[in-house]
Design a protein around this motif. Sequence first.
Motif, PDB file in Angstrom:
ATOM      1  N   ASP A 119       2.424  12.723  -4.417  1.00 42.34           N
ATOM      2  CA  ASP A 119       1.675  11.385  -4.262  1.00 42.34           C
ATOM      3  C   ASP A 119       1.536  11.322  -6.028  1.00 42.34           C
ATOM      4  OD1 ASP A 119      -0.521   9.528  -4.855  1.00 42.34           O
ATOM      5  OD2 ASP A 119      -0.438   9.297  -2.672  1.00 42.34           O
ATOM      6  N   ASP A 163      -0.498   9.123  -7.432  1.00 42.50           N
ATOM      7  CA  ASP A 163      -1.602   8.838  -7.899  1.00 42.50           C
ATOM      8  C   ASP A 163      -2.595   9.983  -7.532  1.00 42.50           C
ATOM      9  OD1 ASP A 163      -1.046   5.939  -8.411  1.00 42.50           O
ATOM     10  OD2 ASP A 163      -1.398   5.510  -6.502  1.00 42.50           O
ATOM     11  N   THR A 164      -2.465  10.807  -6.603  1.00 44.16           N
ATOM     12  CA  THR A 164      -3.400  11.853  -6.244  1.00 44.16           C
ATOM     13  C   THR A 164      -2.939  13.078  -6.551  1.00 44.16           C
ATOM     14  OG1 THR A 164      -2.444  12.130  -3.850  1.00 44.16           O
ATOM     15  CG2 THR A 164      -4.486  10.455  -4.407  1.00 44.16           C
ATOM     16  N   GLU A 201       0.623  -1.133  -0.119  1.00 42.36           N
ATOM     17  CA  GLU A 201       0.134   0.230   0.109  1.00 42.36           C
ATOM     18  C   GLU A 201       0.837   1.228   0.096  1.00 42.36           C
ATOM     19  OE1 GLU A 201      -3.032  -0.232   3.177  1.00 42.36           O
ATOM     20  OE2 GLU A 201      -3.102  -2.196   2.942  1.00 42.36           O
ATOM     21  N   ARG A 202       2.071   1.049  -0.045  1.00 42.17           N
ATOM     22  CA  ARG A 202       3.157   2.081   0.007  1.00 42.17           C
ATOM     23  C   ARG A 202       2.798   3.101  -1.227  1.00 42.17           C
ATOM     24  NH1 ARG A 202       7.690   3.545   2.923  1.00 42.17           N
ATOM     25  NH2 ARG A 202       9.213   4.907   1.755  1.00 42.17           N
ATOM     26  N   THR A 203       2.734   4.343  -0.863  1.00 40.36           N
ATOM     27  CA  THR A 203       2.429   5.382  -2.093  1.00 40.36           C
ATOM     28  C   THR A 203       3.642   5.729  -2.659  1.00 40.36           C
ATOM     29  OG1 THR A 203       0.923   6.514  -0.536  1.00 40.36           O
ATOM     30  CG2 THR A 203       1.716   7.945  -2.409  1.00 40.36           C
TER      31      THR A 203
END
Length: 173
Positions: A66, A68-69, A4-6
């Motif tokens: 991040d 993704d975000t 789950e590490r970003t």
Amino acid sequence: MSSERTEVQVRPGVERDLEALTDIYNHYVRETSITFDTVVFTPQERRPWLLSHPEDGPHRLMVATDADTKEILGYATSSPYRAKPAYETSVETTIYLAPHAGRRGIGTLLYKALFEALAGEDVHRAYAGIAQPNEASTRLHERFGFRYVGTYREVGRKFGRYWDVAWYEKDLP
């Protein structure tokens, strides 16, 4: 490492980052002795600071996001050490992380990118002042080859008390 590490990306800071960068900095103004600013800034008040860190030259702004975000997780800068012309080959470096972004290696990624960006510049030495106590910052700077050169005792007053600042320096290629 957790799956789950970003994933974190590091890039030069740009004007659209200003609000998020101001929010991160204001956290440290309000809550910590890490900066000796005592009044929060508006993004407009911080705009000259951002513009003083172009994408080239010795004064850089690197931003971690991040993947993704695209949320900004922190930033690192190299800024003028002192205003006098003889200091122009020296920089002061610093890192600020979003409050929830510590202990994830983001500071390491930011400094790695910052020092890579400075490698081709006419910069001789980097300095870092670390308000005490701050073991995490001390460890990060030492990991990047900064060496302790001295402490200014009780040099700043914030939150009704005096704070020491330990100074570190690093030779730059």
